[in-house]
Design a protein around this motif. Structure first.
Motif, short mmCIF file in Angstrom:
data_model
loop_
_atom_site.label_atom_id
_atom_site.label_comp_id
_atom_site.label_asym_id
_atom_site.label_seq_id
_atom_site.Cartn_x
_atom_site.Cartn_y
_atom_site.Cartn_z
N SER A 8 0.84 -1.20 0.00
CA SER A 8 0.00 0.00 0.00
C SER A 8 0.87 1.25 0.00
O SER A 8 0.62 2.20 -0.73
N ILE A 9 1.93 1.23 0.83
CA ILE A 9 2.86 2.37 0.87
C ILE A 9 3.56 2.51 -0.47
O ILE A 9 3.70 3.62 -1.01
N LEU A 13 1.27 4.22 -2.86
CA LEU A 13 1.16 5.66 -2.63
C LEU A 13 2.39 6.38 -3.18
O LEU A 13 2.31 7.52 -3.62
N ASP A 17 -1.32 -1.94 -5.96
CA ASP A 17 -2.59 -1.93 -5.23
C ASP A 17 -3.23 -3.31 -5.26
O ASP A 17 -3.77 -3.77 -4.26
N ARG A 50 -6.23 4.58 -4.02
CA ARG A 50 -5.69 5.62 -3.12
C ARG A 50 -6.31 5.54 -1.75
O ARG A 50 -5.63 5.45 -0.72
N ILE A 51 -7.66 5.55 -1.72
CA ILE A 51 -8.36 5.54 -0.43
C ILE A 51 -8.08 4.21 0.29
O ILE A 51 -7.84 4.18 1.50
N VAL A 56 -4.59 4.29 1.92
CA VAL A 56 -4.55 5.11 3.13
C VAL A 56 -5.27 4.40 4.28
O VAL A 56 -4.78 4.35 5.41
N TYR A 57 -6.43 3.81 3.96
CA TYR A 57 -7.18 3.09 5.00
C TYR A 57 -6.38 1.89 5.50
O TYR A 57 -6.42 1.57 6.70
N ILE A 81 -3.19 1.60 5.85
CA ILE A 81 -2.19 2.06 6.82
C ILE A 81 -2.86 2.27 8.18
O ILE A 81 -2.35 1.83 9.22
N PHE A 82 -4.05 2.89 8.14
CA PHE A 82 -4.81 3.10 9.37
C PHE A 82 -5.17 1.77 10.03
O PHE A 82 -4.99 1.59 11.25
#
Lengths: 77, 228
Positions: free
Chosen positions: B67-68, B71, B79, B146-147, B150-151, B153-154
């Motif tokens: 994921s990183i 990005l 992805d 993209r979303i 980011v999610y 990582i969270f």
């Protein structure tokens, strides 16, 4: 492939022999089951299931490989 | 012959996965294990239940790395890899929860106990299930990637405190929790280690095999879309 699997199984024989030793202790373990050999029934069942799943995976892998080659030749054309 | 060479060169790790999984099942059932009160023969679950969680952690961390990478480079193939690693990680997590529930019934006396580690694991799984729902609800592939990244990582950042930090702050039924990390008594037994460490590698490799098949299918799909 078959030879490899056979070789692997034969390497496990000493391990099985080792498992038959019983020790005296107060905590209940499945010693009787192992001594009479019934645990091997479970192991055999598990191996059959595992073999089925692995053959399925190998077949799927080869099928995808074939489709990959088909798509690649189409792109070249 | 050429095919065998191809397999040995590219797919040797799949052969390793097969060997290890057979080893886990055969040795895991037959090897001598330490005699522990209450747990008895079910200590062998360590080769299956515990290694599910270890493998899940490896898969989800790999998903985070991809994921990183996405990005940074904005390439959709990263992805796809991140997505498939996360999905397989969720599968292993759910297997871990169900097998743990069975084990808990026969050692702790209930299908579900209010153990911080159990609740933490359940919440972590819900957080990751939200990742699946989030991805499926976005149509545009670039936006979804993209979303999703980011999610991801969270989600991974919530995983660590839920599984490894919070259970150690309070008392937990799990070995190693309650301020004392590690496996303590189990770790002393070399027989358990002999199967436990290979079992982590074996289940992880088998999962990576399944992930690879799904990633390849995804790549074929994008190629066909390009032809059209």
């Amino acid at each position: 492939m078959k030879k490899l699997i056979l070789m692997f199984f034969s390497s496990l024989i000493p391990l099985i022999l080792n498992a038959q030793q019983t020790t005296e202790n107060t905590i209940d373990m499945a010693d009787a089951m192992r001594a009479s050999g019934k645990i091997y029934v479970v192991v055999a069942v598990l191996c059959v299931i595992l073999t089925g799943i692995i053959i399925y995976l190998i077949k799927l892998d080869r099928k995808i490989l074939r489709i990959e080659r088909e798509v690649n030749t189409k792109i070249k054309k | 012959m050429a095919q065998l060479k191809f397999i040995l060169k590219n797919d040797w790790w799949k052969l390793l996965a097969i060997l290890l999984v057979y080893y886990i099942v055969i040795a895991g059932m037959l090897i001598k294990v330490p005699r522990i009160a209450i747990v008895h023969e079910s200590v062998r679950n360590q080769f299956f239940h515990v290694s599910m969680w270890f493998s899940m952690m490896i898969l989800l961390t790999t998903s985070l790395i991809y994921s990183i990478k996405y990005l940074g480079k904005s390439k959709l193939k990263f992805d796809l890899i991140a997505e498939e690693f996360a999905y397989m990680g969720i599968v292993l997590g759910i297997l871990g929860l169900t097998t743990g529930s069975i084990w808990a019934r026969f050692t702790w006396g209930a299908w579900w106990v209010n153990d911080p580690k159990l609740n933490g694991a359940a919440i972590a799984m819900l957080v990751y299930l939200a990742y699946v729902i989030l991805r499926n609800s976005i149509e545009d592939p670039v936006q979804r990637a993209r979303i999703g990244a980011v999610y991801n990582i969270f989600a991974w950042s919530t995983l660590l405190p839920l599984l490894y930090i919070l259970p150690r702050l309070t008392d937990s039924l799990h070995p190693g929790s309650g301020g004392n990390p590690g496996f303590n008594i189990y770790d002393l037994d070399n027989n358990l280690r002999l199967v436990f460490y290979p079992s982590i590698i074996g289940w992880t490799l088998l999962s990576v095999w399944i992930i690879q098949l799904r990633v390849r299918l995804g790549n074929i799909k994008t190629k066909i879309e390009e032809i059209d």
